[in-house]
Design a protein around this motif. Sequence first.
Motif, mmCIF file in Angstrom:
data_model
loop_
_atom_site.group_PDB
_atom_site.id
_atom_site.type_symbol
_atom_site.label_atom_id
_atom_site.label_comp_id
_atom_site.label_asym_id
_atom_site.label_seq_id
_atom_site.Cartn_x
_atom_site.Cartn_y
_atom_site.Cartn_z
ATOM 1 N N THR A 82 0.882 -0.925 0.118
ATOM 2 C CA THR A 82 0.088 0.026 0.250
ATOM 3 C C THR A 82 0.913 1.131 0.201
ATOM 4 O OG1 THR A 82 -1.876 1.053 0.779
ATOM 5 C CG2 THR A 82 -0.504 0.156 2.516
ATOM 6 N N LYS A 83 0.484 2.423 0.067
ATOM 7 C CA LYS A 83 0.853 3.664 -0.227
ATOM 8 C C LYS A 83 0.786 4.720 1.022
ATOM 9 C CE LYS A 83 0.360 2.650 -4.900
ATOM 10 N NZ LYS A 83 -0.913 2.107 -5.139
ATOM 11 N N VAL A 84 1.301 5.595 1.102
ATOM 12 C CA VAL A 84 1.448 6.626 2.154
ATOM 13 C C VAL A 84 1.582 7.939 1.586
ATOM 14 C CG1 VAL A 84 3.755 6.446 2.695
ATOM 15 C CG2 VAL A 84 2.042 6.926 4.530
ATOM 16 N N GLY A 85 0.963 8.957 2.168
ATOM 17 C CA GLY A 85 1.434 10.292 2.096
ATOM 18 C C GLY A 85 0.432 11.356 1.402
ATOM 19 N N VAL A 86 -0.525 10.774 0.578
ATOM 20 C CA VAL A 86 -1.353 11.684 0.006
ATOM 21 C C VAL A 86 -2.574 11.979 0.563
ATOM 22 C CG1 VAL A 86 -2.695 11.997 -2.160
ATOM 23 C CG2 VAL A 86 -0.333 10.911 -2.484
ATOM 24 N N ARG A 87 -2.978 13.486 0.799
ATOM 25 C CA ARG A 87 -4.053 13.841 1.254
ATOM 26 C C ARG A 87 -5.153 14.054 0.159
ATOM 27 N NH1 ARG A 87 -3.989 15.801 6.663
ATOM 28 N NH2 ARG A 87 -1.913 16.095 7.265
ATOM 29 N N ALA A 88 -6.267 13.195 0.203
ATOM 30 C CA ALA A 88 -7.282 13.324 -0.802
ATOM 31 C C ALA A 88 -7.850 14.731 -1.195
ATOM 32 C CB ALA A 88 -8.505 12.523 -0.533
ATOM 33 N N ARG A 89 -7.986 15.494 -0.310
ATOM 34 C CA ARG A 89 -8.039 17.042 -0.611
ATOM 35 C C ARG A 89 -7.081 17.810 0.044
ATOM 36 N NH1 ARG A 89 -12.797 14.673 -1.493
ATOM 37 N NH2 ARG A 89 -12.859 13.662 0.543
ATOM 38 N N GLY A 90 -6.284 18.140 -0.652
ATOM 39 C CA GLY A 90 -5.053 19.178 -0.179
ATOM 40 C C GLY A 90 -5.320 20.545 -0.026
ATOM 41 N N ARG A 91 -4.440 21.452 0.063
ATOM 42 C CA ARG A 91 -4.631 22.738 0.029
ATOM 43 C C ARG A 91 -5.449 23.460 -0.870
ATOM 44 N NH1 ARG A 91 1.533 24.189 1.059
ATOM 45 N NH2 ARG A 91 1.261 22.645 -1.041
ATOM 46 N N HIS A 92 -5.229 22.835 -2.229
ATOM 47 C CA HIS A 92 -6.198 23.595 -3.328
ATOM 48 C C HIS A 92 -7.284 22.484 -3.659
ATOM 49 C CE1 HIS A 92 -2.489 26.111 -3.412
ATOM 50 N NE2 HIS A 92 -1.627 25.020 -3.526
ATOM 51 N N GLY A 93 -7.644 21.842 -2.785
ATOM 52 C CA GLY A 93 -8.785 21.208 -2.954
ATOM 53 C C GLY A 93 -8.754 19.765 -3.809
ATOM 54 N N HIS A 94 -7.591 19.704 -4.252
ATOM 55 C CA HIS A 94 -7.249 18.241 -5.068
ATOM 56 C C HIS A 94 -6.166 17.464 -4.279
ATOM 57 C CE1 HIS A 94 -3.639 20.152 -6.798
ATOM 58 N NE2 HIS A 94 -4.678 20.990 -7.129
ATOM 59 N N ALA A 95 -5.977 16.360 -4.607
ATOM 60 C CA ALA A 95 -4.899 15.384 -4.138
ATOM 61 C C ALA A 95 -3.575 16.183 -3.921
ATOM 62 C CB ALA A 95 -4.986 13.909 -4.758
ATOM 63 N N GLU A 96 -3.041 15.712 -2.690
ATOM 64 C CA GLU A 96 -1.835 16.483 -2.633
ATOM 65 C C GLU A 96 -1.026 15.571 -1.812
ATOM 66 O OE1 GLU A 96 -0.183 21.021 -1.501
ATOM 67 O OE2 GLU A 96 -1.705 19.901 -0.150
ATOM 68 N N SER A 97 0.388 15.527 -2.129
ATOM 69 C CA SER A 97 1.273 14.666 -1.446
ATOM 70 C C SER A 97 1.923 15.394 -0.066
ATOM 71 C CB SER A 97 2.495 14.248 -2.275
ATOM 72 O OG SER A 97 3.614 13.562 -1.232
ATOM 73 N N ASP A 98 1.634 14.940 0.948
ATOM 74 C CA ASP A 98 1.956 15.635 2.150
ATOM 75 C C ASP A 98 2.937 14.369 2.958
ATOM 76 O OD1 ASP A 98 2.663 16.346 4.890
ATOM 77 O OD2 ASP A 98 0.390 16.777 5.294
#
Length: 317
Positions: A82-98
């Motif tokens: 599995t994977k880690v790190g992506v927020r489905a809704r990041g700062r700009h409203g779309h998926a973003e790697s944190d």
Amino acid sequence: MHTRPLPGTDLSLSVLGLGCWAMGGLYWGDDVRDEDSIATVRAALDLGVNWFDTAPLYGEGHADAVLARALGDRRHEVVIATKVGVRARGRHGHAESDLSPAHIRADAEASLRRLGLDCIPLLQIHWPCERGTPLADSLGALVRLQEDGLVRHIGLCNYSAEALREARALAPVVSLQTPLSLLRRAFEGPLQRACVDLGVGALAYEPLCRGLLTGRYQGAVSFPDTDQRSWDERFQGARLRHGQGLTADLARAAARLGVPTAALALGWVIDREGVTAAVVGAKRPAQLRQSAQADRLVGRPRVWSVVDRIASLHGGS
Ligand SMILES: NC(=O)c1ccc[n+]([C@@H]2O[C@H](COP(=O)([O-])OP(=O)(O)OC[C@H]3O[C@@H](n4cnc5c(N)ncnc54)[C@H](OP(=O)(O)O)[C@@H]3O)[C@@H](O)[C@H]2O)c1
């Protein structure tokens, strides 16, 4: 099904892993049904597929839930990547790697709960950080999860050759998930060299070019708005016609060999230097049974010279 060791690990992976993105039910149209996904996972087990690729992002946890339900107790016998790190809704409203250490730990712990596991066999960074966390800090967080016994092996997805070399100097990274198909060949070159030099197993994703290389999408194609292929340029205009032309020639070669077109496209990916396995998506058991016939082609270089000739007629890489 053939298996291959994942270099630097005690894992042996079937040459095909089942990708669970579509099972999440988002971005793949209106024909994804949990009962079909469950049947597909069980068909995979029957076919000798021993690893499954999922991510928190796939249906925002739904793919994990379906996978865990389908595998039942057998989830402890297979390799779940599995994977880690992506927020489905990041700062700009779309998926973003944190990839901040705090988010990595929270994300991994949520995956453990959804998947019903005590330890994740292979945890991969989904894509490089978009919030400025230094790679050393992110990898440090993954190593701590490993030291705590929550993760067995660490992998990356979507990193360049240069970043892979940097990561490998910082942490025991064992795998790189990267796109590779007859229609997407950027892997060949420095990235492939880096995987081979470093002994990092490449896990090739999207090997069927989202279904285009199966021969199913001929002539004019249209997808509902809920399917990402409705805005994928490879399914439009000249690029679509190019893909369809290559696939038509591939289909003729596959018919001569007595295998489905999907199997020939997949077999070529599996047998590229540096590739440990391909991760293929399927919505229904019948699709996976076709794809699994790629196993019959493993280690057949003469077949690949035919496929390479077809690819070069259509502009090569
Ligand atoms: N790490 C990453 O960033 C990343 C990115 C992308 C993918 N991945 C992983 O790689 C996996 C595979 O990639 P993918 O699912 O995007 O693309 P893919 O494997 O190239 O295509 C899968 C799709 O092709 C169609 N298909 C499959 N077998 C078929 C057959 N025999 N005949 C006709 N159609 C068939 C199905 O869709 P239809 O029936 O709707 O046509 C299926 O959902 C994903 O599930 C995911 O686990 C990882």
